[in-house]
Motif scaffolding. Sequence first.
Motif, PDB file in Angstrom:
ATOM      1  N   SER A  92      78.873  48.778  88.977  1.00  0.00           N
ATOM      2  CA  SER A  92      77.925  49.601  88.220  1.00  0.00           C
ATOM      3  C   SER A  92      78.663  50.357  87.125  1.00  0.00           C
ATOM      4  O   SER A  92      78.119  50.615  86.071  1.00  0.00           O
TER       5      SER A  92
ATOM      6  N   TRP B  31      79.082  47.835  84.431  1.00  0.00           N
ATOM      7  CA  TRP B  31      77.759  47.575  83.883  1.00  0.00           C
ATOM      8  C   TRP B  31      77.381  48.678  82.912  1.00  0.00           C
ATOM      9  O   TRP B  31      76.705  48.448  81.917  1.00  0.00           O
TER      10      TRP B  31
ATOM     11  N   ASP C 146      72.074  44.768  79.206  1.00  0.00           N
ATOM     12  CA  ASP C 146      71.692  43.567  79.941  1.00  0.00           C
ATOM     13  C   ASP C 146      70.494  42.918  79.224  1.00  0.00           C
ATOM     14  O   ASP C 146      69.367  42.982  79.698  1.00  0.00           O
ATOM     15  N   LEU C 147      70.759  42.370  78.055  1.00  0.00           N
ATOM     16  CA  LEU C 147      69.651  41.810  77.262  1.00  0.00           C
ATOM     17  C   LEU C 147      69.271  40.428  77.784  1.00  0.00           C
ATOM     18  O   LEU C 147      70.129  39.591  78.043  1.00  0.00           O
ATOM     19  N   GLN C 148      67.993  40.217  77.958  1.00  0.00           N
ATOM     20  CA  GLN C 148      67.496  38.948  78.506  1.00  0.00           C
ATOM     21  C   GLN C 148      66.443  38.371  77.558  1.00  0.00           C
ATOM     22  O   GLN C 148      65.258  38.636  77.715  1.00  0.00           O
TER      23      GLN C 148
ATOM     24  N   ILE D 277      62.816  42.451  75.678  1.00  0.00           N
ATOM     25  CA  ILE D 277      61.980  43.614  75.982  1.00  0.00           C
ATOM     26  C   ILE D 277      62.846  44.760  76.512  1.00  0.00           C
ATOM     27  O   ILE D 277      63.604  44.576  77.467  1.00  0.00           O
ATOM     28  N   GLY D 278      62.728  45.935  75.895  1.00  0.00           N
ATOM     29  CA  GLY D 278      63.479  47.109  76.356  1.00  0.00           C
ATOM     30  C   GLY D 278      62.690  47.889  77.397  1.00  0.00           C
ATOM     31  O   GLY D 278      61.536  47.564  77.682  1.00  0.00           O
ATOM     32  N   THR D 279      63.320  48.903  77.938  1.00  0.00           N
ATOM     33  CA  THR D 279      62.613  49.760  78.900  1.00  0.00           C
ATOM     34  C   THR D 279      61.601  50.626  78.146  1.00  0.00           C
ATOM     35  O   THR D 279      61.651  50.728  76.912  1.00  0.00           O
TER      36      THR D 279
ATOM     37  N   GLU E  76      61.516  53.811  78.506  1.00  0.00           N
ATOM     38  CA  GLU E  76      62.047  55.159  78.731  1.00  0.00           C
ATOM     39  C   GLU E  76      62.336  55.850  77.409  1.00  0.00           C
ATOM     40  O   GLU E  76      62.139  55.291  76.338  1.00  0.00           O
TER      41      GLU E  76
ATOM     42  N   GLN F 177      72.050  56.688  80.411  1.00  0.00           N
ATOM     43  CA  GLN F 177      71.960  55.586  81.362  1.00  0.00           C
ATOM     44  C   GLN F 177      71.505  54.294  80.667  1.00  0.00           C
ATOM     45  O   GLN F 177      72.035  53.233  80.936  1.00  0.00           O
ATOM     46  N   ASN F 178      70.522  54.420  79.791  1.00  0.00           N
ATOM     47  CA  ASN F 178      69.984  53.184  79.194  1.00  0.00           C
ATOM     48  C   ASN F 178      70.614  52.850  77.836  1.00  0.00           C
ATOM     49  O   ASN F 178      70.333  51.783  77.277  1.00  0.00           O
TER      50      ASN F 178
ATOM     51  N   ASP G  45      68.443  51.398  75.140  1.00  0.00           N
ATOM     52  CA  ASP G  45      67.747  50.103  75.280  1.00  0.00           C
ATOM     53  C   ASP G  45      66.295  50.372  75.667  1.00  0.00           C
ATOM     54  O   ASP G  45      65.848  50.106  76.772  1.00  0.00           O
TER      55      ASP G  45
ATOM     56  N   ASN H 272      72.427  62.431  66.110  1.00  0.00           N
ATOM     57  CA  ASN H 272      71.492  62.648  67.206  1.00  0.00           C
ATOM     58  C   ASN H 272      71.668  61.586  68.298  1.00  0.00           C
ATOM     59  O   ASN H 272      71.638  61.883  69.488  1.00  0.00           O
TER      60      ASN H 272
ATOM     61  N   ARG I 294      74.635  62.151  70.429  1.00  0.00           N
ATOM     62  CA  ARG I 294      74.343  63.223  71.381  1.00  0.00           C
ATOM     63  C   ARG I 294      73.475  62.706  72.543  1.00  0.00           C
ATOM     64  O   ARG I 294      73.698  63.050  73.698  1.00  0.00           O
TER      65      ARG I 294
END
Lengths: 255, 311
Positions: free
Chosen positions: B18, B21, B26-28, B40-42, B44, B49-50, B53, B137, B140
């Motif tokens: 992790s 990672w 982790d692009l699919q 497709i991204g999240t 969020e 953490q992301n 993405d 930004n 940050r």
Amino acid sequence: MCKRKSWAACWSRAGLVVALAISPLVAAQTEDSVMWDYTRKMFIGDATYSFDERIRVELPSFAEDSMQVPLGVDASGLNEPIQQMIAWADYNPIQHIFTYRPQAGVLPQVSLPFKVQQSTPVRVAVQLTSGEWRVGSGYVDAAGGGCTLPSESRMQDDWVSSLGQISAGRFSRASGDRFKLQVMHPMDSGLVANIPSFYLEELQVRRPSGEVLIQMQLSPAVSENPVITFDTATGAADVTLWLRDNDGNEFERAL
Amino acid sequence: MPTLITWLLALMCAALSSASWALNYDLQPRQIAENTWVVIGTTEDFSRQNGGDIVNSAFIVTSEGVIVLDSGPSRRYGEALKQKITEITDQPILKVINSHHHPDHFFGNQAFLPAPILSLEATQRLIAERGETYAENMYRLVGDWMRGTEVVVPTQTIQPGVEEIGGHRFEWFAFSGHSGERADLVLLDHTTGVLFPFDLVFYQRAATTPDTPGLEIWLQDLERLAQMEFRQMLPGHGEVVSDLTALKQTSAYLAWLHETLQGAAAEGLSSSEVMRLPIPQAFSELAQVRQEFERSVTHLYRHYEQAVFTQ
């Protein structure tokens, strides 16, 4: 839920758990920031005080615009007449935001936007007529910079022509009348190079007799062109808004 | 039966994997139509953490080369996307398109140089003006994921109209609702029937409003988009749809936002009171809805207040 991109979802869930676990810590920071003793003495001296959750200090969870952070304060939950309320932000370079003195018939609640320099606790110290101080707290997360950026007015050439223009509205509410007003003013903090402080420092709402219904002191931490609301307990006929800035300009209009 | 040692090893491996990672997107890519791939991204918000993405990107493999639709939030994302493209096709990158000036859509540009980078003229200007602020930004917000990322202003502008490229008949449009006057690119690929409305449409995620010239303008744009003939639609955020579901959801949310701010202003509510208004059940499941609603109050409420003031 833990499929594919779900790693991210799981992580953010873990983040949520952590956030929940540390929320008492955040609360503690709110009441015991390293600035608390310093700012408290600055505003209420060595007077005894107690924290009181009935004083609501409403802030967005995150300051989307650090130059315009809406603050709503409501001390009506105390159910006691008050002498004044003083609001400040612990970690701002200019801590003071406003001091509000509602007279009889005016509710102990007010809202206005202010600037934040970084994430900060916001305090509202309310002095009861007995002289006792009660303190409410809030916290706003921010990227910051609001006090040291030039006002939008300074980016334009024509702000002088609208200086002191007042727009206003009056709204019937269950509790009485809501007054909302906006005053055009750059509210320069003095912390931006080559722009001296220039801000509205005093606001009054007066009856025709000259009697003062509301008295408010503003600091340069209040946002430019601020929208301010306050509430009266009964319909207040014929009142006048009067303001003065630190250059001595006076602005007035009927509300 | 697993021994304690086995468990410990497993835990360590999990921790190590992790950790490595952590800074890899982790692009699919997923093929949704002939020559057409989406990533497709999240749904969020930006986070460490992301890595940002949170956005959809796509690419179309034409016989003249690959057209990349949005390059993502960071150089690292752009590199990961480019890597995935080279695994799928030998075609070179023909051009990169930036749909609008928001930071999750163009900070991967660097990875594709020296390929030409195209956007609407307004977008080119906005990225030049605001790119550095966005970069600060983003560092940050997502931290080390941004390492090495620099602003690359689109090198060419794109004109609305029909354009034939490598066996595809593309039609480009300039809209305004999300990003400002003629600053929202829309692509309709007449060959495959895939419509790319970019951030004019959000699906299962609340719309963001920092640069809308007005919700009514955005709503009008959506009405025009709804008239277009398409087989599939890739929103800027959220899953692919083959009907008007996503568009109608965005439209319903924006209409509610508009009416709520209008009603609140008529009642004289303060910004902080508006921010605490309830979110109706129809929108309560949209990702980030409370945060986006609060943000939208900051972006827009003032204009609604002005409308009820007397001078």
